[in-house]
Scaffold this motif. Structure first.
Motif, PDB file in Angstrom:
ATOM      1  N   TRP A 286      39.690  18.234  -2.318  1.00 50.81           N
ATOM      2  CA  TRP A 286      38.338  18.794  -2.355  1.00 50.81           C
ATOM      3  C   TRP A 286      37.518  18.221  -1.207  1.00 50.81           C
ATOM      4  N   LEU A 287      37.616  16.911  -1.046  1.00 47.63           N
ATOM      5  CA  LEU A 287      36.865  16.223   0.001  1.00 47.63           C
ATOM      6  C   LEU A 287      37.213  16.798   1.374  1.00 47.63           C
ATOM      7  N   LEU A 288      38.537  16.978   1.609  1.00 47.62           N
ATOM      8  CA  LEU A 288      38.982  17.463   2.916  1.00 47.62           C
ATOM      9  C   LEU A 288      38.556  18.919   3.137  1.00 47.62           C
ATOM     10  N   PHE A 289      38.806  19.762   2.139  1.00 47.51           N
ATOM     11  CA  PHE A 289      38.487  21.190   2.295  1.00 47.51           C
ATOM     12  C   PHE A 289      36.992  21.420   2.387  1.00 47.51           C
ATOM     13  N   ALA A 290      36.241  20.746   1.507  1.00 44.01           N
ATOM     14  CA  ALA A 290      34.795  20.985   1.483  1.00 44.01           C
ATOM     15  C   ALA A 290      34.143  20.581   2.802  1.00 44.01           C
ATOM     16  N   SER A 291      34.735  19.567   3.455  1.00 43.89           N
ATOM     17  CA  SER A 291      34.097  19.087   4.682  1.00 43.89           C
ATOM     18  C   SER A 291      34.125  20.146   5.785  1.00 43.89           C
ATOM     19  N   VAL A 292      35.116  21.039   5.752  1.00 39.56           N
ATOM     20  CA  VAL A 292      35.190  22.074   6.794  1.00 39.56           C
ATOM     21  C   VAL A 292      34.802  23.448   6.245  1.00 39.56           C
ATOM     22  N   ASP A 293      34.174  23.442   5.075  1.00 38.21           N
ATOM     23  CA  ASP A 293      33.780  24.704   4.453  1.00 38.21           C
ATOM     24  C   ASP A 293      32.264  24.720   4.274  1.00 38.21           C
ATOM     25  N   PRO A 294      31.558  25.492   5.127  1.00 41.04           N
ATOM     26  CA  PRO A 294      30.087  25.498   5.020  1.00 41.04           C
ATOM     27  C   PRO A 294      29.611  26.026   3.668  1.00 41.04           C
ATOM     28  N   ALA A 295      30.443  26.799   2.979  1.00 41.12           N
ATOM     29  CA  ALA A 295      30.026  27.368   1.697  1.00 41.12           C
ATOM     30  C   ALA A 295      30.671  26.641   0.525  1.00 41.12           C
ATOM     31  N   ALA A 296      31.025  25.365   0.735  1.00 39.99           N
ATOM     32  CA  ALA A 296      31.774  24.637  -0.292  1.00 39.99           C
ATOM     33  C   ALA A 296      30.962  24.475  -1.564  1.00 39.99           C
ATOM     34  N   GLY A 297      31.673  24.576  -2.677  1.00 43.16           N
ATOM     35  CA  GLY A 297      31.057  24.300  -3.974  1.00 43.16           C
ATOM     36  C   GLY A 297      31.695  23.065  -4.572  1.00 43.16           C
ATOM     37  N   MET A 298      31.587  22.969  -5.912  1.00 43.15           N
ATOM     38  CA  MET A 298      32.150  21.796  -6.570  1.00 43.15           C
ATOM     39  C   MET A 298      33.667  21.869  -6.698  1.00 43.15           C
ATOM     40  N   SER A 299      34.180  23.094  -6.760  1.00 47.99           N
ATOM     41  CA  SER A 299      35.595  23.244  -7.049  1.00 47.99           C
ATOM     42  C   SER A 299      36.406  23.268  -5.761  1.00 47.99           C
ATOM     43  N   VAL A 300      37.629  22.745  -5.866  1.00 55.42           N
ATOM     44  CA  VAL A 300      38.477  22.724  -4.687  1.00 55.42           C
ATOM     45  C   VAL A 300      38.945  24.135  -4.373  1.00 55.42           C
ATOM     46  N   ARG A 301      38.870  24.507  -3.109  1.00 57.96           N
ATOM     47  CA  ARG A 301      39.404  25.801  -2.676  1.00 57.96           C
ATOM     48  C   ARG A 301      39.601  25.743  -1.176  1.00 57.96           C
ATOM     49  N   PHE A 302      40.530  26.579  -0.729  1.00 57.58           N
ATOM     50  CA  PHE A 302      40.788  26.584   0.698  1.00 57.58           C
ATOM     51  C   PHE A 302      39.629  27.289   1.400  1.00 57.58           C
TER      52      PHE A 302
ATOM     53  N   VAL B 298      41.326   3.652  -1.114  1.00 60.22           N
ATOM     54  CA  VAL B 298      40.587   3.174   0.047  1.00 60.22           C
ATOM     55  C   VAL B 298      39.227   3.854   0.198  1.00 60.22           C
ATOM     56  N   LEU B 299      38.963   4.896  -0.584  1.00 59.33           N
ATOM     57  CA  LEU B 299      37.645   5.511  -0.487  1.00 59.33           C
ATOM     58  C   LEU B 299      36.584   4.517  -0.949  1.00 59.33           C
ATOM     59  N   PRO B 300      35.452   4.461  -0.243  1.00 59.18           N
ATOM     60  CA  PRO B 300      34.346   3.631  -0.734  1.00 59.18           C
ATOM     61  C   PRO B 300      33.872   4.139  -2.099  1.00 59.18           C
ATOM     62  N   GLU B 301      33.344   3.217  -2.890  1.00 58.66           N
ATOM     63  CA  GLU B 301      32.998   3.542  -4.273  1.00 58.66           C
ATOM     64  C   GLU B 301      31.989   4.687  -4.375  1.00 58.66           C
ATOM     65  N   THR B 302      31.031   4.725  -3.454  1.00 53.02           N
ATOM     66  CA  THR B 302      30.046   5.806  -3.513  1.00 53.02           C
ATOM     67  C   THR B 302      30.714   7.159  -3.310  1.00 53.02           C
ATOM     68  N   VAL B 303      31.656   7.204  -2.370  1.00 54.62           N
ATOM     69  CA  VAL B 303      32.348   8.471  -2.102  1.00 54.62           C
ATOM     70  C   VAL B 303      33.168   8.879  -3.328  1.00 54.62           C
ATOM     71  N   THR B 304      33.847   7.915  -3.942  1.00 55.28           N
ATOM     72  CA  THR B 304      34.591   8.217  -5.164  1.00 55.28           C
ATOM     73  C   THR B 304      33.666   8.804  -6.217  1.00 55.28           C
ATOM     74  N   ALA B 305      32.500   8.199  -6.367  1.00 58.10           N
ATOM     75  CA  ALA B 305      31.570   8.653  -7.399  1.00 58.10           C
ATOM     76  C   ALA B 305      31.154  10.103  -7.153  1.00 58.10           C
ATOM     77  N   PHE B 306      30.793  10.428  -5.912  1.00 58.46           N
ATOM     78  CA  PHE B 306      30.373  11.803  -5.625  1.00 58.46           C
ATOM     79  C   PHE B 306      31.533  12.774  -5.776  1.00 58.46           C
ATOM     80  N   THR B 307      32.710  12.356  -5.298  1.00 57.55           N
ATOM     81  CA  THR B 307      33.882  13.226  -5.394  1.00 57.55           C
ATOM     82  C   THR B 307      34.186  13.543  -6.855  1.00 57.55           C
ATOM     83  N   TRP B 308      34.088  12.537  -7.716  1.00 63.04           N
ATOM     84  CA  TRP B 308      34.384  12.769  -9.124  1.00 63.04           C
ATOM     85  C   TRP B 308      33.263  13.497  -9.847  1.00 63.04           C
ATOM     86  N   ALA B 309      32.033  13.276  -9.393  1.00 62.79           N
ATOM     87  CA  ALA B 309      30.933  14.058  -9.969  1.00 62.79           C
ATOM     88  C   ALA B 309      31.186  15.540  -9.703  1.00 62.79           C
ATOM     89  N   ALA B 310      31.691  15.848  -8.499  1.00 64.50           N
ATOM     90  CA  ALA B 310      32.005  17.239  -8.181  1.00 64.50           C
ATOM     91  C   ALA B 310      33.214  17.715  -8.979  1.00 64.50           C
TER      92      ALA B 310
END
Lengths: 321, 313
Positions: free
Chosen positions: A75-91, B138-150
């Motif tokens: 999610w972190l990787l995909f959302a970073s390059v997706d201007p329309a990213a939401g909460m859910s993971v998607r390509f 290795v993710l910083p704790e704040t990033v983990t928190a936001f990632t999991w909130a999402a």
């Protein structure tokens, strides 16, 4: 350290692999169903089919766990390059670097990163320098208080930083040190000291003392011996300790959150919260992009350092010395 | 080699004490000077605040109001309030649930399972699994928190997956806040246990396991009677270290749920923060901090004893 590296490199897989991996192919290939004549070990026959099933099950379980771990990262990787990213993971439908462009500004990224570099870099350099000095007498001399001192240091590594933040805040208020970047840096250095002293003392124990004894006979001072003989030999170890304390502080949210007030002093660990956490609608793509920009330097450093320590660096082992 | 450098031979030590082959400075200075900066920093920033907290916990020290101007000694009042405060009991129970769920059961067992399962896997599988699991770590704790909130949010990945299975979506941070932060902390911390156990398992001699197998032991029996007893030191060390880490988790919970909804995920560190900084009851917050310190201090003392028994100090 060299011991860990060696044991990592040579023995673990080597003797075990042939023993573990050889029987199943032979057993399964030669004896499919019911054919079990000249097998000497009854075990091989009993477990051969079971082993294959077990191996498949183990692989399946591993893959499922890994996938479960992977989804939030993806999610972190995909959302970073997706201007329309939401909460859910998607390509991302239309991948772009828009999010990065939006967050790479002085206020959002560069100043917080610089502040973090100042706090974490400063505190880790101070911690390593001070710990190296302290480790020298602890490693080289027979001191009556050495063991109690080391026990205290080890004990302190276990104390929760979170719990001392309220009293630290009280002391900082009384000493008028709140919102002082240098004092915060010193505090972070002090909190990494027990860990740093412990590790560096152990590294130093691995540097043979004979060279220094020769130097002492020639009239060198302890300071010369430390500076010219010991430190050059344990620079890699010191670098590893520096990286670990750096990464620790880099990720620390609570300390700067409590001890600093001015938004312009805040490191990235705090601004990620003030920018994205406290405002109602979160722009997830930008949050993810910022997270990556903030994470990657520390993660890369950490990976390099743990490789240097010998593959999957075992903290337990390091703490045990 | 290590032992010989740890304690230099007595002859050399005697020579040094007489000062013949010793460097310039004599006596106290040779150890006091290099130790001084470390001791000073530790006294100023670690020991000092702890001593201060013992004092403050017996006062009505506050951030604002009358008590801020003239702080008074209140005796055991803070601790009496502490014992009578349902919020403290709630936080204690939640802290224990969080500790057992995320560390002692979650990270510990999952880490052990991963380490065991990865032992004989091929290189690719091992690389994939460890990269992903360590990546989470290795993710910083704040990033983990936001990632999991999402991840756990109403439109998050978990709900998307549940919807695909025909299950109703939840806002997990509201429906089951403590469960949500436990999951996030398992995700974050499992790599540590996995690395500790992977290292420990490499020290188990393979021939012991083989001979157990030859004697007809099943995989589970070998694990229980051969492998686990051999790595029990690592199990103890790991349990202690993750307990110490988990007791003080603040950031993850604070960012994901803020301790809420209500007080349903308010562990002791979050309660401490709220009392000291949101409500300004510095003395009361310090009393809570002291309780945390005492518990962690006990665990840490066990750790020191365990290592001493092992002879590593």
């Amino acid at each position: 350290m060299s011991e860990t590296a060696q044991s990592k490199a040579a023995p673990p897989g080597a003797p075990e692999r042939p023993a573990g991996a050889a029987p199943p192919p032979g057993g399964s290939g030669a004896a499919p169903a019911g054919y079990r004549p000249a097998e000497r070990s009854p075990l091989a026959v009993l477990t051969a089919p079971g082993r294959i099933a077990a191996r498949a099950a183990a692989n399946a379980v591993l893959i499922v766990i890994a996938l479960a771990f992977l989804v939030p990262l993806l999610w972190l990787l995909f959302a970073s390059v997706d201007p329309a990213a939401g909460m859910s993971v998607r390509f991302p439908e239309a991948p772009s670097l828009e999010n990065f462009a939006a967050v790479l500004t002085t206020d959002i990224t560069f100043r917080p990163l610089w502040n973090g570099l100042l706090l974490s870099g400063g505190s880790s350099l101070i911690a390593v320098a001070v710990a190296t000095l302290a480790a020298y007498p602890l490693s080289r001399y027979n001191l009556r208080f050495k063991r109690p001192f080391l026990y205290t240091v080890l004990f302190t590594t276990g104390l929760p930083l979170t719990a001392i933040m309220v009293p630290v805040y009280g002391v900082f208020v009384q000493a008028d040190l709140i919102d002082n970047q240098f004092a915060t840096m010193l505090f972070m250095a002090a909190t990494s000291l027990p860990f740093a002293i412990w590790l560096i003392k152990n590294f130093m124990d691995g540097v043979p003392i004979s060279l220094e004894e020769a130097a002492w006979v020639d009239g060198a001072s302890s300071w010369d011996a430390l500076r010219l003989l010991v430190v050059p030999l344990m620079l890699p170890g010191m670098a590893v300790v520096a990286v670990f304390t750096f990464v620790q502080s880099w990720g620390n949210f609570f300390v700067p959150f409590i001890l600093l007030l001015t938004p312009e002093y805040m490191p990235a660990s705090v601004t990620i919260y003030t920018f994205f956490g406290q405002h109602g609608a979160v722009i997830y793509g930008q949050l993810a992009a910022f997270s990556l920009v903030y994470t990657v330097p520390a993660a890369a450093l950490w990976l390099i350092a743990s490789r240097a320590m010998g593959g999957a660096f075992a903290f337990g082992g390091a703490l045990k010395g | 080699m290590a032992s010989s450098t740890l304690t230099p031979p007595p002859a050399a030590a005697r020579a040094r004490r007489t000062g013949s082959a010793r460097p310039g400075r004599r006596g106290i200075a040779r150890w006091a000077v290099p130790l001084a900066p470390a001791v000073l920093l530790l006294i100023m920033f670690v020991a000092g605040p702890i001593v201060w907290s013992v004092w403050a916990a017996f006062t009505n020290a506050a951030l604002t109001g009358a008590a801020a101007a003239n702080t008074e000694f209140v005796g055991f009042e803070n601790f009496q309030n502490l014992l009578a405060d349902p919020a403290v009991w709630n936080a204690t129970v939640l802290t224990l649930i969080f500790l057992f769920g995320s560390a002692i059961v979650g990270q510990n067992l999952l880490g052990l399972a991963l380490a065991l399962l990865m032992q004989r896997r091929n290189r690719v599988t091992r690389a994939f699994v460890s990269t992903v699991v360590v990546g989470a770590w290795v993710l910083p704790e704040t990033v983990t928190a936001f990632t999991w909130a999402a991840f756990l949010g109403r439109e998050g990945s978990l709900n998307t997956a549940l919807a695909a299975l025909g299950l109703p979506p939840q806002n997990w941070m509201y429906a089951a806040p403590i469960f949500a932060v436990i999951l996030a902390n398992i995700w974050k911390g499992t790599a540590f246990s996995m690395m500790v156990y992977s290292a420990a398992l490499q020290e188990v001699p393979p021939d012991l396991k083989e001979s157990a197998r030859v004697d007809g032991a099943s995989g589970v029996q070998t694990l229980r009677h051969v492998t686990l007893p051999l790595i029990r030191r690592s199990i103890l060390t790991n349990l202690i270290l993750i307990t110490l880490q988990t007791l003080q988790v603040f950031t993850l919970i604070y960012i994901m749920t803020g301790g809420g909804p209500g007080t349903r995920s308010e562990t002791l560190p979050v309660l401490m923060y709220e009392q000291a900084f949101d409500f300004g009851h510095l003395g009361y917050g310090t009393a809570i901090a002291l309780v945390l310190l005492a518990v962690a201090g006990l665990v840490s003392a066990v750790y020191v004893r365990a290592l001493r028994a092992e002879g590593s100090v």
